[in-house]
Design an enzyme around this catalytic site. Structure first.
Site, PDB file in Angstrom:
ATOM      1  N   LEU A 177       0.840  -1.156  -0.248  1.00 51.51           N
ATOM      2  CA  LEU A 177      -0.175  -0.356  -0.037  1.00 51.51           C
ATOM      3  C   LEU A 177       0.768   1.532   0.059  1.00 51.51           C
ATOM      4  O   LEU A 177       0.215   2.473  -0.423  1.00 51.51           O
ATOM      5  CB  LEU A 177      -1.342  -0.292   1.395  1.00 51.51           C
ATOM      6  CG  LEU A 177      -2.048  -1.187   1.256  1.00 51.51           C
ATOM      7  CD1 LEU A 177      -2.598  -0.967   2.459  1.00 51.51           C
ATOM      8  CD2 LEU A 177      -3.073  -0.671   0.095  1.00 51.51           C
ATOM      9  N   LYS A 182      15.063  -6.618   4.341  1.00 51.56           N
ATOM     10  CA  LYS A 182      15.117  -5.786   6.130  1.00 51.56           C
ATOM     11  C   LYS A 182      16.780  -5.939   6.679  1.00 51.56           C
ATOM     12  O   LYS A 182      17.871  -4.717   6.475  1.00 51.56           O
ATOM     13  CB  LYS A 182      14.623  -5.052   6.879  1.00 51.56           C
ATOM     14  CG  LYS A 182      12.850  -4.793   6.344  1.00 51.56           C
ATOM     15  CD  LYS A 182      12.320  -4.951   7.404  1.00 51.56           C
ATOM     16  CE  LYS A 182      11.400  -4.712   7.187  1.00 51.56           C
ATOM     17  NZ  LYS A 182       9.690  -3.936   8.082  1.00 51.56           N
ATOM     18  N   GLY A 192      11.033 -12.617  17.385  1.00 48.72           N
ATOM     19  CA  GLY A 192      11.901 -12.915  15.877  1.00 48.72           C
ATOM     20  C   GLY A 192      12.280 -11.543  15.274  1.00 48.72           C
ATOM     21  O   GLY A 192      12.310 -10.486  16.016  1.00 48.72           O
ATOM     22  N   GLY A 211      -3.006  -3.487  12.645  1.00 48.88           N
ATOM     23  CA  GLY A 211      -1.795  -2.879  12.059  1.00 48.88           C
ATOM     24  C   GLY A 211      -1.610  -2.296  10.843  1.00 48.88           C
ATOM     25  O   GLY A 211      -0.756  -0.603  11.043  1.00 48.88           O
TER      26      GLY A 211
END
Length: 267
Positions: free
Chosen positions: A15, A65, A128, A236
């Site tokens: 998005l 990342k 994590g 979220g």
């Protein structure tokens, strides 16, 4: 026109272009923001090509990342403690890495939901990369205690130790979660992706604010929270928009109106 983008694999679902186009319209900036599918073995090469075409910055989502962290020539404290980068800004010959995930979560909680974390007891499910990325901004809010519960207890214990210099942290296995209520529960596990809910004591949710890092669907964690008398249940989406706003400000120096964008996306 300034060029920005987001790298991922997969990336079609993102998005980010919709969000950043609304930010640009609000702030009167002329930008182009695109989705870029990088090969799983070719992130750095694709990123350098994008930079050579005049891009001023870009976002990074899964699974790149950590590679973005290695690509950056400088990193913020947020990025250093996360060991991962989701935003890069080009500054001369430097590529400055930032991690806005935790900033986005905290801003959604404090600004949009009017929830103070100061003096509160916070439980995070999962140990994590998602948890590591949000810990420092959460601890900067000075909660009374931040607990990390994970299927593999040793991962939670080690992660809590890594961040103990920033606040009162502890880690343990999911089976050690007590029936005692806490103030805030954050689901950072991948269980929602698998349509599952970690098997933990139900009393911990009684009267709690339950926040799932996932968005776009009613998750098993959200159903569990409702069944077990949570005070507030949130997905979220707000974090997604807020972390994008932090990246936008990192690049441009301008702070967009996030609540308007969140409202547009929900409708």
């Amino acid at each position: 026109m300034d060029y920005y983008g987001v790298f991922g694999n997969p990336i079609e679902h993102s998005l980010s272009p919709i969000i950043h186009s609304q930010f640009a319209k609000q702030t009167g900036l002329d930008i182009k923001y695109e989705k870029i599918l990088a090969p799983l073995d070719g992130f750095a090469k694709t990123a350098h090509m994008f930079i050579s075409q005049g891009a001023k910055g870009f976002n990074i989502t899964v699974p790149f990342k950590i590679e973005a962290f290695n690509l950056a020539t400088q990193c913020s404290l947020n990025a250093q403690t996360a060991g991962a980068v989701n935003t890069i800004k080009k500054n001369g010959n430097e590529l400055i890495g930032e991690n806005t995930d935790g900033i986005g979560l905290v801003n959604d909680l404090t600004k949009n939901l009017n929830i103070s974390l100061n003096g509160k007891t916070v439980l995070i499910l999962g140990a994590g990369g998602a948890t590591r990325g949000i810990l420092l901004p959460l601890l900067n809010q000075q909660p009374k205690r931040l607990m990390i519960a994970n299927r593999t207890a040793s991962k939670a214990i080690d992660l809590a130790k890594d961040f103990s210099i920033y606040g009162n942290t502890c880690g343990f296995g999911l089976d050690k979660v007590k029936n005692d209520p806490v103030d805030v529960i954050i689901n950072a596990t991948s269980a929602s992706l698998d349509g599952q809910m970690p098997d933990i004591a139900t009393g911990v949710a009684n009267g709690a604010i339950c926040y799932d890092l996932m968005y776009g669907t009613q998750t098993p964690f959200m159903d569990w929270a409702k069944t077990n008398n949570a005070k507030m249940i949130v997905d979220g989406l707000g974090m997604l928009v807020e972390q994008a706003a932090a990246a936008f400000k990192f690049w441009t120096g301008k702070q967009p109106n996030t609540q308007e964008v969140i409202k547009n996306l929900r409708s």
